[in-house]
Design a protein around this motif. Structure first.
Motif, mmCIF file in Angstrom:
data_model
loop_
_atom_site.group_PDB
_atom_site.id
_atom_site.type_symbol
_atom_site.label_atom_id
_atom_site.label_comp_id
_atom_site.label_asym_id
_atom_site.label_seq_id
_atom_site.Cartn_x
_atom_site.Cartn_y
_atom_site.Cartn_z
ATOM 1 N N ARG A 6 -15.108 35.629 -33.731
ATOM 2 C CA ARG A 6 -16.181 36.009 -32.804
ATOM 3 C C ARG A 6 -17.506 35.996 -33.558
ATOM 4 O O ARG A 6 -18.172 36.999 -33.763
ATOM 5 N N HIS A 7 -17.935 34.787 -33.955
ATOM 6 C CA HIS A 7 -19.064 34.649 -34.856
ATOM 7 C C HIS A 7 -20.381 35.074 -34.205
ATOM 8 O O HIS A 7 -21.231 35.679 -34.855
ATOM 9 N N ALA A 8 -20.576 34.714 -32.948
ATOM 10 C CA ALA A 8 -21.839 35.044 -32.281
ATOM 11 C C ALA A 8 -22.025 36.555 -32.186
ATOM 12 O O ALA A 8 -23.125 37.081 -32.431
ATOM 13 N N GLU A 9 -20.950 37.270 -31.840
ATOM 14 C CA GLU A 9 -21.039 38.729 -31.754
ATOM 15 C C GLU A 9 -21.263 39.349 -33.125
ATOM 16 O O GLU A 9 -22.043 40.297 -33.282
ATOM 17 N N ALA A 10 -20.572 38.819 -34.125
ATOM 18 C CA ALA A 10 -20.739 39.324 -35.480
ATOM 19 C C ALA A 10 -22.167 39.117 -35.950
ATOM 20 O O ALA A 10 -22.768 40.005 -36.570
ATOM 21 N N LEU A 11 -22.740 37.951 -35.643
ATOM 22 C CA LEU A 11 -24.101 37.643 -36.048
ATOM 23 C C LEU A 11 -25.083 38.611 -35.397
ATOM 24 O O LEU A 11 -25.979 39.150 -36.060
ATOM 25 N N ALA A 12 -24.904 38.869 -34.114
ATOM 26 C CA ALA A 12 -25.800 39.797 -33.410
ATOM 27 C C ALA A 12 -25.703 41.200 -34.001
ATOM 28 O O ALA A 12 -26.713 41.896 -34.172
ATOM 29 N N THR A 13 -24.484 41.628 -34.331
ATOM 30 C CA THR A 13 -24.281 42.952 -34.920
ATOM 31 C C THR A 13 -24.967 43.059 -36.280
ATOM 32 O O THR A 13 -25.631 44.060 -36.582
ATOM 33 N N GLU A 14 -24.810 42.024 -37.101
ATOM 34 C CA GLU A 14 -25.418 42.059 -38.428
ATOM 35 C C GLU A 14 -26.941 42.001 -38.344
ATOM 36 O O GLU A 14 -27.638 42.659 -39.129
ATOM 37 N N GLN A 15 -27.470 41.237 -37.406
ATOM 38 C CA GLN A 15 -28.924 41.181 -37.227
ATOM 39 C C GLN A 15 -29.471 42.544 -36.829
ATOM 40 O O GLN A 15 -30.532 42.974 -37.311
ATOM 41 N N GLU A 16 -28.733 43.237 -35.966
ATOM 42 C CA GLU A 16 -29.159 44.583 -35.563
ATOM 43 C C GLU A 16 -29.089 45.545 -36.740
ATOM 44 O O GLU A 16 -30.001 46.367 -36.949
ATOM 45 N N ALA A 17 -28.034 45.443 -37.541
ATOM 46 C CA ALA A 17 -27.891 46.312 -38.712
ATOM 47 C C ALA A 17 -29.024 46.076 -39.703
ATOM 48 O O ALA A 17 -29.584 47.038 -40.268
ATOM 49 N N VAL A 18 -29.387 44.816 -39.908
ATOM 50 C CA VAL A 18 -30.496 44.510 -40.820
ATOM 51 C C VAL A 18 -31.795 45.107 -40.301
ATOM 52 O O VAL A 18 -32.576 45.693 -41.065
ATOM 53 N N ALA A 19 -32.044 44.989 -39.010
ATOM 54 C CA ALA A 19 -33.280 45.524 -38.440
ATOM 55 C C ALA A 19 -33.363 47.038 -38.633
ATOM 56 O O ALA A 19 -34.419 47.577 -39.010
ATOM 57 N N ILE A 20 -32.252 47.725 -38.398
ATOM 58 C CA ILE A 20 -32.238 49.184 -38.547
ATOM 59 C C ILE A 20 -32.437 49.574 -40.009
ATOM 60 O O ILE A 20 -33.260 50.435 -40.341
ATOM 61 N N ARG A 21 -31.688 48.927 -40.891
ATOM 62 C CA ARG A 21 -31.773 49.300 -42.305
ATOM 63 C C ARG A 21 -33.105 48.883 -42.925
ATOM 64 O O ARG A 21 -33.565 49.508 -43.885
ATOM 65 N N HIS A 22 -33.723 47.842 -42.368
ATOM 66 C CA HIS A 22 -35.045 47.458 -42.861
ATOM 67 C C HIS A 22 -36.052 48.561 -42.566
ATOM 68 O O HIS A 22 -36.883 48.902 -43.426
#
Length: 203
Positions: A6-22
Motif C-alpha cells: 500500500r505504497h500510496a497510503e504509506a507515502l501520505a502517512t510519511e509525508q504527514e509525519a514529516v510535516a508534523i515533526r518538522h
C-alpha cells in the motif's frame, strides 16, 4: 503499509509525519531533530519504492542536513548517524549519475567512520569497510585516482577478512563484493593477472 504494497497510503502517512515533526523540530531541534530525521528516512524509502528517485534523493539530502546540525551540537551521539546518512546519500547520488557529489559524500563518511573505528573498532569497523568500498566504487566510475581507489578497496578487504574469520556468514558476501571492486581496479590499472587471482567466482 509498504510491506503489504500500500505504497500510496504509506507515502501520505510519511509525508504527514514529516510535516508534523518538522514543525516540532523548528520549535526544539535538539528534542525533535532525531525524530524528524527518522521520518525523512522513512519518506525517502517510500519515495524510492514508488520510483520517485529524484525526490528520494532530495529527501536524503535533508536527512544529512538534519544530522549535520545535530552532530554539531552533540558529535559523540550524532556523528554515527551523520556518517550513515552521508553513506546512504552517496549511494543515491551515484545511482543518479552524480559521481562527483557521491565522492564528496563518501569521503566525508569515511573520515567520520575512520575516527569512530579508531576509538571503538568492534562497533564501527564494519561501517568503515562499507564506506571504503563505496569510495573505491565511485572512484572506479569516475576513472579518477585509481591508486587511491585501490588503497581504499584493500583497506576494506583487510577489515572484512578479519571480520569474516569470526563471522563468515555475516561478512563473506561483503568481502566478495569488495574483492570484485578491487579486481576491477586492478584490471583498469593493467594488473590483469592479480585481478584474476583475487576475483571471486561468479555464482
Amino acid at each position: 503499509m509498504r510491506a503489504v504494497g500500500r505504497h500510496a497510503e504509506a507515502l501520505a502517512t510519511e509525508q504527514e509525519a514529516v510535516a508534523i515533526r518538522h514543525r516540532l523540530a523548528q520549535a526544539d531541534p535538539t528534542a525533535h531533530g532525531p525524530g524528524l530525521a527518522e521520518s525523512l528516512i522513512n519518506l525517502a524509502l517510500c519515495l524510492d519504492s514508488t520510483g520517485r528517485r529524484a525526490e528520494a534523493l532530495a529527501t536524503t539530502e535533508q536527512v544529512v542536513h538534519v544530522y549535520r546540525q545535530l552532530a554539531e551540537a552533540n558529535p559523540v551521539a550524532r556523528e554515527p548517524d551523520l556518517a550513515k546518512a552521508l553513506h546512504n546519500l552517496s549511494i543515491h547520488l551515484a545511482g543518479a549519475g552524480r559521481h562527483e557529489d557521491a565522492l564528496h559524500a563518501t569521503e566525508e563518511a569515511v573520515t567520520i567512520r575512520r575516527c569512530l573505528a579508531r576509538h571503538l573498532p568492534a562497533a564501527y569497523e564494519p561501517d568503515l569497510a562499507r564506506s571504503l568500498g563505496m569510495f573505491a566504487r565511485v572512484r572506479v566510475e569516475l576513472r579518477q585516482d585509481l591508486p587511491a581507489a585501490l588503497e581504499a578497496a584493500q583497506e576494506s578487504v583487510d577489515i572484512y577478512r578479519r571480520l569474516a574469520l569470526a563471522e563468515p556468514l555475516a561478512y563473506d558476501t561483503d568481502l566478495h563484493t569488495v574483492l570484485d571492486v578491487q579486481a576491477d581496479i586492478l584490471d583498469r590499472l593493467g594488473r590483469t593477472e592479480e585481478a584474476t587471482q583475487i576475483r571471486p567466482p561468479q555464482p
